[in-house]
Design a protein around this motif. Structure first.
Motif, PDB file in Angstrom:
ATOM      1  N   UNK A   1     -11.306  11.018 -20.632  1.00 23.06           N
ATOM      2  CA  UNK A   1     -11.245  12.440 -20.263  1.00 23.06           C
ATOM      3  C   UNK A   1     -12.643  13.040 -20.192  1.00 23.06           C
ATOM      4  N   UNK A   2     -13.498  12.663 -21.156  1.00 22.38           N
ATOM      5  CA  UNK A   2     -14.889  13.142 -21.115  1.00 22.38           C
ATOM      6  C   UNK A   2     -15.564  12.713 -19.826  1.00 22.38           C
ATOM      7  N   UNK A   3     -15.325  11.456 -19.463  1.00 21.60           N
ATOM      8  CA  UNK A   3     -15.929  10.915 -18.248  1.00 21.60           C
ATOM      9  C   UNK A   3     -15.435  11.682 -17.001  1.00 21.60           C
ATOM     10  N   UNK A   4     -14.123  11.948 -16.972  1.00 17.95           N
ATOM     11  CA  UNK A   4     -13.550  12.677 -15.838  1.00 17.95           C
ATOM     12  C   UNK A   4     -14.144  14.069 -15.736  1.00 17.95           C
TER      13      UNK A   4
ATOM     14  N   UNK B   1      -8.064   8.887 -10.778  1.00 20.48           N
ATOM     15  CA  UNK B   1      -7.645   7.623 -11.382  1.00 20.48           C
ATOM     16  C   UNK B   1      -8.080   7.557 -12.840  1.00 20.48           C
ATOM     17  N   UNK B   2      -9.289   8.046 -13.126  1.00 22.40           N
ATOM     18  CA  UNK B   2      -9.756   8.087 -14.518  1.00 22.40           C
ATOM     19  C   UNK B   2      -8.801   8.948 -15.357  1.00 22.40           C
ATOM     20  N   UNK B   3      -8.390  10.083 -14.800  1.00 23.25           N
ATOM     21  CA  UNK B   3      -7.481  10.986 -15.511  1.00 23.25           C
ATOM     22  C   UNK B   3      -6.115  10.328 -15.741  1.00 23.25           C
ATOM     23  N   UNK B   4      -5.590   9.671 -14.684  1.00 24.73           N
ATOM     24  CA  UNK B   4      -4.289   9.001 -14.808  1.00 24.73           C
ATOM     25  C   UNK B   4      -4.364   7.908 -15.880  1.00 24.73           C
TER      26      UNK B   4
END
Length: 229
Positions: A221-224, A200-203
């Motif tokens: 993206x960094x977080x993912x 979900x973070x990526x989406x």
């Protein structure tokens, strides 16, 4: 013994049904349940043996054909699985699960249009069950019929508010239709409860990038990546 399977103790169930079958080899309920339990512990070849014994006793058992088909599919015998689903449908034209499983199989074989026809039959037979409508949405998304896919996921989610996969895919289809603000609202709604879900973070990062919100997208993206390198 059904309780054993439901409590996810299929190994115990297998030995129990085997004992029953020693006393009473033609006990169709025990054969069927043993086959189901063997499928659960991935002993597909043994499961097929059970379903075959059952089909010798009762050649018109749609459930047995259907579950034999599942075992064949898991073993990579797609042709055999397909035949089993056809025989299940022949034995019981109202057997929704077999239409569904055949639709999934046809999708794997890239026969998307035919897969949709079988899923539609499953939906007609069991309109309250979400799985066929959900899978229909997945296939429609694959073949770029995004409006129709969105419609499927909206309907599944409306009827089953706990079905978060359909909500997620609703967001994905909105993004495919360039409705990124709406998509992000949905991703945020899910992230409120599942804040570490990388998909979900990526989406959400992709939709932020599509809206040219690059710093926020990069941060996501960094977080993912930190959660799943």
């Amino acid at each position: 013994a059904m309780g054993l399977i439901e409590k996810n103790q299929p190994k115990g169930a297998v030995s129990l049904f085997s004992k029953v079958l020693k006393q009473d080899p033609k006990n169709t309920q025990a054969l069927f349940n043993k086959g189901l339990a063997l499928n659960q512990i991935k002993k597909y070849t043994d499961a097929i043996t059970c379903f075959d014994l059952l089909l010798e006793i009762n050649p018109k058992d749609a459930q047995a054909f259907n579950n034999k088909g599942i075992a064949c599919a898991e073993l990579g015998n797609l042709q055999g699985a397909n035949e089993c689903y056809d025989k299940a449908i022949e034995a019981d034209p109202k057997h929704g699960a077999s239409y569904f499983n055949k639709g999934v199989l046809l999708d794997k074989l890239q026969e998307h249009e035919e897969a949709l026809q079988f899923l539609d039959k499953a939906i007609t037979i069991e309109p309250k069950k979400p799985n066929a409508l959900f899978y229909k949405g997945i296939i429609l998304g694959k073949i770029k019929r995004h409006e129709e896919a969105l419609n499927c996921f909206e309907n599944v989610y409306r009827e089953n508010p706990k079905h978060l996969d359909s909500l997620f895919h609703k967001g994905i289809e909105l993004a495919e239709l360039n409705k990124h603000e709406k998509a992000i609202e949905i991703f945020d709604q899910i992230l409120a409860n599942y804040k570490d879900n990388v998909n979900i973070i990526y989406a959400k990062a992709r939709s932020k990038a599509a809206l040219e919100m690059y710093p926020e997208s990069l941060e996501l993206l960094r977080k993912a990546i930190s959660k799943n390198p």
